[in-house]
Design an enzyme around this catalytic site. Structure first.
Site, short mmCIF file in Angstrom:
data_model
loop_
_atom_site.label_atom_id
_atom_site.label_comp_id
_atom_site.label_asym_id
_atom_site.label_seq_id
_atom_site.Cartn_x
_atom_site.Cartn_y
_atom_site.Cartn_z
N HIS A 133 0.92 -1.17 -0.36
CA HIS A 133 -0.01 0.20 0.14
C HIS A 133 1.07 1.46 0.35
O HIS A 133 0.32 2.34 -0.36
CB HIS A 133 -0.71 -0.14 1.39
CG HIS A 133 -2.11 -1.12 1.54
ND1 HIS A 133 -1.92 -1.68 1.95
CD2 HIS A 133 -3.17 -1.34 0.39
CE1 HIS A 133 -2.68 -2.61 1.97
NE2 HIS A 133 -3.62 -2.69 0.75
N GLN A 182 -8.26 -8.09 -10.47
CA GLN A 182 -9.06 -7.08 -9.66
C GLN A 182 -8.70 -5.97 -11.13
O GLN A 182 -9.55 -5.15 -11.54
CB GLN A 182 -8.85 -6.60 -8.60
CG GLN A 182 -9.15 -5.38 -8.15
CD GLN A 182 -8.60 -5.03 -6.47
OE1 GLN A 182 -10.04 -6.04 -5.23
NE2 GLN A 182 -8.24 -4.70 -6.94
N VAL A 224 4.62 -6.13 -4.60
CA VAL A 224 6.20 -5.64 -2.91
C VAL A 224 5.66 -7.04 -2.50
O VAL A 224 5.20 -7.99 -2.10
CB VAL A 224 5.41 -4.91 -2.47
CG1 VAL A 224 7.07 -4.46 -1.36
CG2 VAL A 224 5.38 -3.09 -2.97
O1 PAF Z 1 -7.93 -4.40 -3.27
C1 PAF Z 1 -8.56 -4.13 -2.36
O2 PAF Z 1 -8.10 -3.73 -1.62
C2 PAF Z 1 -10.11 -3.84 -2.09
O3 PAF Z 1 -10.58 -4.70 -3.65
C3 PAF Z 1 -10.90 -2.50 -2.80
C4 PAF Z 1 -10.17 -2.35 -4.23
C5 PAF Z 1 -10.69 -1.68 -2.14
C6 PAF Z 1 -12.03 -2.10 -3.19
O4 PAF Z 1 -12.73 -2.39 -1.73
#
Ligand code: PAF
Length: 280
Positions: free
Chosen positions: A36, A151, A174
């Protein structure tokens, strides 16, 4: 950093910035890790105002999945955002206070493979919430991790298909020292399972090495990857090679670029990973 718990707070904070700033959104479910932090840094490079959202999205969890147990270390996450110079942290209690949304997005064919088979409805829930966040924040750019490749691919297609005026940027996965992809769920691995989990990356790497050595047959590459997983004591939910951009199945490497995908339950934890199989 402004912490906005409500949509009104978020709108108030963004209104003056909209006039001149480029706005980046990093949607997350919290429990922030190095992956993140890379997304936030990329967002910072691409925009003047960086918004991080933390929302454990109930729409993307199926019955019996870990929605209730999903880690929610908000204080730590907020401190990490502050350290990374995030401008606004959006942390809503419930994005759908009126009850379950009555209109949702439905993912197409690209969701009927890989994780989509094992988590029915998951991507519909992801796309619906990401679209709601895009409408709310109206970012110029949104940043997602390549670890969740399916995704990322679906979100890219959503913005194209629905003409959403937002650029999608991606960050490479990462990894820990032994190759394990950073994930909020890694913290649930006991020491034995944690050691075993490195086998996911080892299998993908072994497939990529064979591909780079000239093996083009998908069946042969999968057999090699599967053998490597079994060596690590991992029985995968899936191990597949698909086209990176459309997720279409492939029987040999060449064009379009191929990617290997794996998912497995290691102990109580379901982990996923993927890797490009560049052909030389
Ligand atoms: O990757 C994630 O953490 C989730 O799927 C997201 C993109 C925040 C959607 O809830």
């Amino acid at each position: 950093m402004i912490v906005a718990g409500t949509e009104a707070d978020l709108r108030a904070c963004l209104a003056p910035r909209r006039i001149s700033d480029r706005i980046a959104l990093v949607p997350t479910m919290g429990c922030l890790h190095e992956g993140h932090r890379c997304l936030i840094r990329r967002a910072r490079e691409m925009a003047d105002t960086v918004v991080v959202s933390i929302y454990v999205n109930p729409l993307q969890f199926g019955p019996g999945e870990d929605f209730d147990a999903y880690p929610r270390p908000f204080e730590e996450d907020a401190a990490a955002c502050e350290r990374e110079g995030v401008d606004a942290l959006f942390h809503p209690q419930n994005l759908f206070p009126g009850g379950a949304p009555q209109v949702m997005l439905r993912a197409g064919e690209m969701a009927r493979c890989l994780c989509g088979i094992h988590r029915p409805g998951h991507f519909d829930g992801v796309l619906t919430v990401v679209a709601a966040l895009f409408n709310l924040v109206q970012p110029h750019v949104a940043v997602f991790g390549e670890k969740d490749w399916q995704q990322l691919t679906l979100i890219r297609r959503m913005t194209l298909d629905l003409r959403m005026p937002v650029e999608i940027a991606a960050c490479e996965t990462v990894r820990e020292e032994d190759g394990l992809a950073a994930s909020s769920r890694n913290r649930y691995l006991d020491p034995d399972d944690r050691a075993r989990a490195a086998g996911l990356h080892a299998a993908l790497k072994c497939m990529r090495e064979r591909a780079q050595a000239g093996e083009k047959r998908v069946k042969a590459l999968l057999a090699a990857g599967l053998a490597r997983l079994r060596e690590a004591g991992i029985d995968p939910e899936y191990l597949e090679i698909r086209a990176a951009d459309t997720l279409a199945p492939l029987s040999s490497l060449g064009r379009p670029p191929a990617r290997a995908f794996v998912a497995a339950r290691i102990g109580k934890v379901r982990l996923i990973d993927n890797m490009a199989l560049e052909v030389t």
